[in-house]
Write an enzyme that holds these catalytic residues in place. Structure first.
Site, PDB file in Angstrom:
ATOM      1  N   PHE A  16       0.842  -1.258   0.222  1.00  0.00           N
ATOM      2  CA  PHE A  16      -0.112  -0.033  -0.217  1.00  0.00           C
ATOM      3  C   PHE A  16       0.885   1.168  -0.034  1.00  0.00           C
ATOM      4  CE2 PHE A  16      -2.436   3.249   2.220  1.00  0.00           C
ATOM      5  CZ  PHE A  16      -3.723   3.112   1.893  1.00  0.00           C
ATOM      6  N   PRO A  18       4.779   3.315   2.652  1.00  0.00           N
ATOM      7  CA  PRO A  18       4.892   3.347   3.830  1.00  0.00           C
ATOM      8  C   PRO A  18       4.316   3.802   4.810  1.00  0.00           C
ATOM      9  CG  PRO A  18       5.174   5.630   2.789  1.00  0.00           C
ATOM     10  CD  PRO A  18       4.062   4.382   1.933  1.00  0.00           C
ATOM     11  N   ASP A 130      -5.195 -12.347   2.553  1.00  0.00           N
ATOM     12  CA  ASP A 130      -3.394 -12.403   2.694  1.00  0.00           C
ATOM     13  C   ASP A 130      -3.031 -12.010   4.240  1.00  0.00           C
ATOM     14  OD1 ASP A 130      -0.963 -11.989   1.707  1.00  0.00           O
ATOM     15  OD2 ASP A 130      -0.980  -8.967   1.377  1.00  0.00           O
ATOM     16  N   ASN A 135       1.476  -9.699   8.583  1.00  0.00           N
ATOM     17  CA  ASN A 135      -0.027  -8.899   8.280  1.00  0.00           C
ATOM     18  C   ASN A 135      -0.002  -9.283  10.232  1.00  0.00           C
ATOM     19  OD1 ASN A 135       0.375  -7.174   6.870  1.00  0.00           O
ATOM     20  ND2 ASN A 135      -0.919  -9.345   5.377  1.00  0.00           N
TER      21      ASN A 135
END
Length: 322
Positions: A16, A18, A130, A135
């Site tokens: 996406f 930083p 994901d 994550n």
């Protein structure tokens, strides 16, 4: 809050854009996810993340405080996780020593509860798509919180699975039906959870190459040790070094069994997250015998596809039985 996105405050980089650490005027620490201007897919993922995470709230999901859309600037503001992501601990030879078995089991349980909430307990049915070690964020007490909902998909009332031409996710965590056919459901998240569980137990990445064609991934290695009744060779030495008690040994064996059930090749063979949580809590004692995991037979044809979600090249392999 971020000192004008000072590089010293940068926490990391995702598909996406930083992520920066910030401090609000009331001294509350936050994480600011800034949409990269170079991210072609980013706006769609940004809007998707806002839509998904604004509708959910659970102690094992990262909390969204707000978002900002002004001219070309687009940002998401999250609670700050001081211990960053799980991969920075479980795969680091020094930091992993902090993760004894009790902490690892707590992390496994927390991730399972967060996924169960997404699949069944929230007002919506959400497939993360994901789930991976990077994550999963860890708070001050190393409690896990699932993050990064840019790829998540909300399902309608009676919808159980969907197809996509654009496969997003991370090689090593994607289920075979998703990686090869673009078909995803809650069982594809279950597959990712199984991979993650086995990584936490072993302290090894699934994509680690083993110098033996019989087990060219962690899943193949686990399957070999399971069939040799030698699962203790899999377990991270950090967990085994202290004098292990009987409760820990039972939990470790149970977790490996659950992990193998989750990474079976066919989605119908895998348990639901509801069953997984019950198995972890010993509410279910009779487990099915696991079948051979996906991606553990001899590879015949390899071809590359571009994985735009995680800005990686993904290698997909077609398999045939021996």
């Amino acid at each position: 809050a971020t000192s004008n996105f000072d590089h010293a405050k940068k926490l990391g980089q995702g598909g996406f854009g930083p992520v920066y650490r910030g401090i609000l005027s009331d001294e509350k620490e936050i994480a600011v996810k800034r949409l990269s201007k170079a991210s072609g897919q980013g706006l769609e993922e940004f809007m998707n993340e806002v839509e998904v995470i604004s509708k959910i709230q659970h102690r094992n999901l990262v909390k969204l405080f707000g978002c900002c859309v002004e001219a070309e600037e687009k940002m998401l503001v999250y609670e700050y996780m001081p211990n960053k992501s799980l991969d920075t601990f479980v795969f680091d030879p020094i930091k992993k020593t902090i993760l004894d078995w009790r902490k690892r089991f707590n992390i496994i349980e927390g991730i399972s509860r967060g996924l169960l909430y997404l699949h069944r307990d929230s007002r919506l049915k959400i497939i993360h798509r994901d789930l991976k070690a990077s994550n999963v964020l860890l708070d001050q007490e190393l409690n896990p919180k699932i993050a990064d909902f840019g790829m998540a998909r909300i399902f309608g009332g009676d919808e159980n699975q969907a197809n996509t031409k654009r496969v997003v996710g991370t090689y090593g965590y994607m289920s075979p039906e998703y990686a090869i056919q673009g078909r995803f459901s809650e069982k594809s998240d279950v597959f990712s959870f199984g991979v993650l569980l086995l990584e936490i137990v072993s302290g090894r990445k699934n994509t680690t190459l083993f110098n033996n064609q019989d087990y060219f991934s962690l899943l193949g290695y686990v399957w070999k040790l399971w069939n040799e009744d030698n699962i203790w060779s899999l377990v991270d030495k950090v967990v085994l070094e202290p004098k292990s008690n009987l409760k820990n040994e039972k939990e470790i064996r149970r977790c490996i069994h659950i992990g193998l059930l989750c990474v079976q090749e066919y989605a119908n063979d895998r348990p639901t997250m509801s069953s997984v949580v019950s198995m972890l809590n010993s509410e279910i004692s009779n487990f099915n015998t696991p079948k051979q995991p996906a991606f553990t037979q001899t590879p015949l044809i390899t071809h590359d596809v571009q994985n735009r979600a995680s800005v990686n090249d993904v290698t997909l392999t077609d398999f045939d039985g021996r």
